[in-house]
Design an enzyme around this catalytic site. Structure first.
Site, short mmCIF file in Angstrom:
data_model
loop_
_atom_site.label_atom_id
_atom_site.label_comp_id
_atom_site.label_asym_id
_atom_site.label_seq_id
_atom_site.Cartn_x
_atom_site.Cartn_y
_atom_site.Cartn_z
N ASP A 89 -74.25 -64.07 21.99
CA ASP A 89 -73.89 -64.55 23.25
C ASP A 89 -73.36 -63.52 24.32
O ASP A 89 -72.79 -63.51 25.24
CB ASP A 89 -72.56 -65.53 23.17
CG ASP A 89 -71.33 -64.75 22.44
OD1 ASP A 89 -71.51 -63.52 22.38
OD2 ASP A 89 -70.50 -65.49 22.38
N GLU A 99 -56.77 -56.96 17.73
CA GLU A 99 -57.18 -57.80 18.59
C GLU A 99 -55.95 -58.15 19.23
O GLU A 99 -54.79 -57.75 18.86
CB GLU A 99 -57.30 -59.06 17.47
CG GLU A 99 -58.85 -58.86 16.80
CD GLU A 99 -59.97 -58.99 17.73
OE1 GLU A 99 -60.15 -59.78 18.55
OE2 GLU A 99 -60.56 -57.67 17.82
N LEU A 105 -74.81 -61.91 15.48
CA LEU A 105 -74.00 -63.07 15.18
C LEU A 105 -74.14 -64.11 16.08
O LEU A 105 -74.14 -64.19 17.41
CB LEU A 105 -72.41 -62.60 15.19
CG LEU A 105 -72.24 -61.42 14.21
CD1 LEU A 105 -70.73 -61.10 14.21
CD2 LEU A 105 -72.83 -61.34 13.19
N ASN A 121 -69.07 -67.79 27.46
CA ASN A 121 -68.35 -68.68 26.70
C ASN A 121 -68.30 -70.03 27.31
O ASN A 121 -67.99 -70.92 26.77
CB ASN A 121 -67.04 -68.20 26.54
CG ASN A 121 -66.95 -66.93 25.79
OD1 ASN A 121 -67.43 -66.93 24.74
ND2 ASN A 121 -66.43 -65.84 26.59
N ASN A 169 -62.94 -53.59 23.20
CA ASN A 169 -63.99 -53.76 22.10
C ASN A 169 -64.98 -54.72 22.79
O ASN A 169 -64.95 -56.04 23.04
CB ASN A 169 -63.47 -54.31 20.96
CG ASN A 169 -64.64 -54.67 19.85
OD1 ASN A 169 -65.75 -53.93 19.93
ND2 ASN A 169 -64.43 -55.32 18.87
N ARG A 194 -66.57 -74.27 24.26
CA ARG A 194 -66.10 -74.31 25.74
C ARG A 194 -67.49 -74.76 26.61
O ARG A 194 -67.63 -75.02 27.82
CB ARG A 194 -65.53 -72.88 26.14
CG ARG A 194 -64.08 -73.28 25.87
CD ARG A 194 -63.27 -72.05 26.81
NE ARG A 194 -63.46 -70.77 26.21
CZ ARG A 194 -63.57 -69.58 26.72
NH1 ARG A 194 -63.52 -69.55 28.27
NH2 ARG A 194 -63.69 -68.44 26.52
C1 UD1 Z 1 -64.62 -60.44 19.55
C2 UD1 Z 1 -63.99 -59.22 18.65
C3 UD1 Z 1 -63.03 -58.63 20.08
C4 UD1 Z 1 -63.87 -58.30 21.24
C5 UD1 Z 1 -64.61 -59.61 21.77
C6 UD1 Z 1 -65.68 -59.10 22.72
C7 UD1 Z 1 -63.54 -59.65 16.69
C8 UD1 Z 1 -62.49 -60.00 15.40
N1 UD1 Z 1 -63.04 -59.36 17.68
O1 UD1 Z 1 -63.62 -61.22 19.76
O2 UD1 Z 1 -62.43 -57.53 19.42
O3 UD1 Z 1 -63.23 -57.75 22.18
O4 UD1 Z 1 -65.46 -60.19 20.64
O5 UD1 Z 1 -66.46 -60.47 23.23
O6 UD1 Z 1 -64.47 -59.31 16.17
N2 UD1 Z 1 -69.17 -65.48 15.35
C9 UD1 Z 1 -69.83 -65.94 14.17
N3 UD1 Z 1 -69.06 -66.54 12.84
C10 UD1 Z 1 -67.59 -66.28 13.12
C11 UD1 Z 1 -66.91 -66.02 14.06
C12 UD1 Z 1 -67.86 -65.53 15.36
O7 UD1 Z 1 -71.19 -66.01 14.29
O8 UD1 Z 1 -67.24 -66.82 11.98
C13 UD1 Z 1 -69.85 -65.05 16.36
C14 UD1 Z 1 -69.72 -66.05 17.56
O9 UD1 Z 1 -70.71 -67.05 17.55
C15 UD1 Z 1 -69.77 -64.97 18.85
C16 UD1 Z 1 -69.52 -63.43 18.29
O10 UD1 Z 1 -69.50 -63.83 16.73
O11 UD1 Z 1 -71.08 -64.87 19.08
C17 UD1 Z 1 -68.10 -63.19 18.51
O12 UD1 Z 1 -67.02 -64.01 18.01
P1 UD1 Z 1 -65.99 -64.62 18.86
O13 UD1 Z 1 -65.07 -65.71 18.09
O14 UD1 Z 1 -66.22 -65.19 20.13
O15 UD1 Z 1 -64.99 -63.32 19.01
P2 UD1 Z 1 -63.78 -62.87 19.97
O16 UD1 Z 1 -62.45 -63.59 19.55
O17 UD1 Z 1 -64.33 -63.02 21.46
CA CA Z 2 -65.95 -64.26 22.45
#
Ligand code: UD1
Ligand code: CA
Length: 450
Positions: free
Chosen positions: A105, A154, A8, A226, A169, A15
Site C-alpha cells: 500500500d 512503534e 506485504l 489507508n 519508519n 478504512r
Molecule cells: C508499519 C510499521 C511502522 C511504520 C509504518 C509506515 C510495523 C510494526 N510498523 O506500521 O513502524 O512507521 O508501517 O507506514 O511494521 N501487513 C500484512 N500482514 C500483517 C500486518 C500488516 O500483510 O499481519 C501489511 C499491511 O497490509 C500493510 C503493511 O503490512 O500493507 C503495513 O502494515 P500496517 O498494519 O499498516 O502497519 P502500520 O501500523 O502502519
Molecule cells: Ca499502515
C-alpha cells in the site's frame, strides 16, 4: 548480490470501506500493488514474493498479471508485519541474496532510494528506510545513535520523549534473506498491539552485535494509502509527477492539470496533448502526434503525425499508423488503420482493417455485432466510404472502391467498384406545398372546435 522482494499485502484495509482488497485499489489505472512491484523492479529482483491474505485470489491474479514469475504466499491471520514476512520463509528457503520488504500500500518508493539501500547493505547488516515526517503521527520512530540504528519503537509503545522524534519508519527494510528470517525467529508479540512487529528485528540485531542503519528519503515517497482520501491524494501526486516527467521528455501539455495519465502511458517527443484528455491503461503515442481536447484513449497505439480528436474515443486494439486522422465523435475499437487514412466525423469503427489513404465518410458504422458474434470489416486502400454507410460485417471492400452515402453494404465490393444500396429517389411536383396547406387547414379546424 541477488535480490528478493517481499511485498506485504495481506491487510484488509478496513478504512477503505470496500469489498476490494486495499492493494488492488488503483492509482493511475494500476493497482497499488503494481506500483509497489514496479518500484521494486528497479532492483531487478530474482524473486518476487507477495504475502496476501484478504482477497488472495484477486491479489494473486493482479500480481501475476504484472509479473508472471511472482509468487504469492498466504498469511491466513494478520498477526503483524514480522509474521507476514515470515510467511515468505519457505518460498525463500536457501535463497542466497538480499531481501527487501516493501508494503503493497506504499506505491511511490523511488528506484534511486532502493539503490541507496542496496549500497548501504555493503557495510551494514540491516538497512531501514526512514524519512523526516512533517507530522509523525502514528509512525514508528527510529532511534539512531550516530549512523547506528539501535531500534525502532512503534508509536503505541513509545515514551513521550521517543514520540518527540520526527525521523520515522517507512516500513521498507533490506537485509540478507537468511539473516532476516533468523532475526524474525526472536520477534515476540509482547507489545501494545499484541502483534509481531517487523520493526523489532532492529533491536534484536543490535543486541546480537550486528549493525543496522537508516537511509532516508523524501516523505512523498513513503506515502501510504489507508483511505479513499489517501487514494485521491496519492493519485494526484502521481499525476503531478508523471505530467512533469512527460514535459521534461519533450511533450507539450497545454493544460497539464487537466490531463489524466495511466501508470504506463507512453508519449513521444513533440507530441501535443490538448486540454482534458484521459489516458487509460496501455496507450502509446509516438512523436509528433496531436491529441486534441476531450479525447479518451485506452489500449491503443497512435503513430507519428496522427491527429486525434477533439472528442475522439480510442478503445483497446486501436492501431493507428502514421498520419492517421480520427475526428470528433469517432469511436475506434480493435481496428488497424493504415497510413494516412481518415475517419473524421461521427463514426464507429470496430473489428476492422482500413487500408492506407482511405476516407471514411461521416456517420459510417461497421456493424460488427449480430447479437451473438463479432465480425470483421475489411476496407482496402484508397477506398471512399460515403457518409452514413452501414458496413454489415463480415464484409470486405476492395481497393479504390466507393460506397454511396446512406448505403447498407451487406456483401463484398470488388476493387474499383461503386456500391449503392438505397431506395431510388422519387419526386412529386408541388406535393410539399399541397401537404402543408392540408395540414394547416386541419389545425385551424381543430382550434375552432375546441
Ligand atoms: C508499519 C510499521 C511502522 C511504520 C509504518 C509506515 C510495523 C510494526 N510498523 O506500521 O513502524 O512507521 O508501517 O507506514 O511494521 N501487513 C500484512 N500482514 C500483517 C500486518 C500488516 O500483510 O499481519 C501489511 C499491511 O497490509 C500493510 C503493511 O503490512 O500493507 C503495513 O502494515 P500496517 O498494519 O499498516 O502497519 P502500520 O501500523 O502502519
Ligand atoms: Ca499502515
Amino acid at each position: 548480490m541477488k535480490t528478493a522482494l517481499i511485498i506485504l499485502a495481506a491487510g484488509k484495509g478496513t478504512r477503505m470501506n470496500s469489498d476490494l482488497p486495499k492493494v488492488l485499489h488503483p492509482i493511475a489505472h494500476a493497482p497499488l500493488l503494481e506500483h509497489a512491484m514496479a518500484s521494486g523492479a528497479a532492483l531487478d529482483p530474482a524473486r518476487i514474493v507477495v504475502v496476501a491474505g484478504h482477497g488472495i485470489d484477486q491479489v494473486r491474479a493482479a500480481a501475476l498479471a504484472f509479473h508472471e514469475g511472482s509468487e504469492v504466499v498466504e498469511q491466513t491471520e494478520q498477526l503483524g508485519t514480522a509474521h507476514a514476512v515470515d510467511q515468505a520463509k519457505d518460498a525463500l528457503a536457501g535463497f542466497d541474496g538480499m531481501a527487501v520488504v516493501l508494503f503493497g500500500d506504499t506505491p511511490f518508493v523511488q528506484p534511486e532510494t532502493l539503490e541507496k539501500m542496496h549500497s548501504a547493505l555493503a557495510s551494514h547488516d540491516v538497512v531501514v528506510l526512514g524519512f523526516e515526517a512533517a507530522d509523525p503521527a502514528r509512525y514508528g520512530r527510529l532511534i539512531l545513535q550516530g549512523e547506528t540504528l539501535q531500534r525502532i519503537v512503534e508509536f503505541k509503545d513509545a515514551s513521550e520523549e521517543e514520540r518527540a522524534i520526527t525521523l520515522c519508519n517507512s516500513g521498507v527494510i533490506a537485509c540478507k534473506s537468511e539473516l532476516l528470517f533468523d532475526l524474525i525467529k526472536d520477534v515476540g508479540n509482547d507489545n501494545a498491539s499484541e502483534e509481531y512487529y517487523l520493526t523489532d528485528i532492529i533491536g534484536i540485531a543490535h543486541a546480537r552485535g550486528l549493525s543496522a542503519t537508516a537511509v532516508t528519503c523524501d516523505e512523498a515517497e513513503t506515502m501510504g494509502v489507508n483511505s479513499r482520501s489517501d487514494l485521491a491524494l496519492a493519485d494526484a501526486a502521481f499525476q503531478k509527477r508523471a505530467r512533469a516527467a512527460l514535459m521534461d521528455d519533450g511533450v507539450t501539455l497545454m493544460a497539464p492539470e487537466t490531463v489524466y495519465l495511466a501508470r504506463d502511458t507512453y508519449i513521444g517527443r513533440d507530441t501535443v496533448i490538448e486540454p482534458n484528455v484521459v489516458f487509460g491503461p496501455g496507450v502509446t503515442v509516438e512523436s509528433g502526434a496531436t491529441i486534441r481536447a476531450f479525447s479518451h484513449l485506452e489500449g491503443c497505439h497512435v503513430s507519428r503525425g496522427g491527429i486525434i480528436g477533439p472528442y475522439a474515443r480510442l478503445r483497446p486494439g486501436a492501431e493507428l499508423a502514421e498520419d492517421v486522422r480520427v475526428g470528433n465523435f469517432v469511436e475506434i475499437k480493435n481496428a488497424q488503420i493504415a497510413e494516412g487514412a481518415k475517419v473524421n466525423h461521427l463514426s464507429y469503427i470496430g473489428d476492422a482493417t482500413i487500408g492506407s489513404k482511405s476516407n471514411i465518410g461521416a456517420g459510417t458504422i461497421t456493424c460488427n455485432y449480430d447479437g451473438v458474434l463479432k465480425h470483421h470489416t475489411h476496407i482496402g486502400e484508397r477506398v471512399f466510404i460515403g457518409s452514413n454507410t452501414m458496413l454489415v460485417a463480415p464484409v470486405s471492400i476492395g481497393d479504390e472502391a466507393m460506397t454511396g452515402s446512406g448505403s447498407v453494404i451487406t456483401s463484398d465490393v470488388e476493387p474499383g467498384a461503386l456500391a449503392l444500396s438505397r431506395a431510388p429517389q422519387i419526386e412529386k411536383a408541388g406535393m410539399a406545398r399541397k401537404l402543408l396547406q392540408m395540414l394547416k387547414a386541419k389545425k385551424a379546424k381543430a382550434q375552432r372546435g375546441s
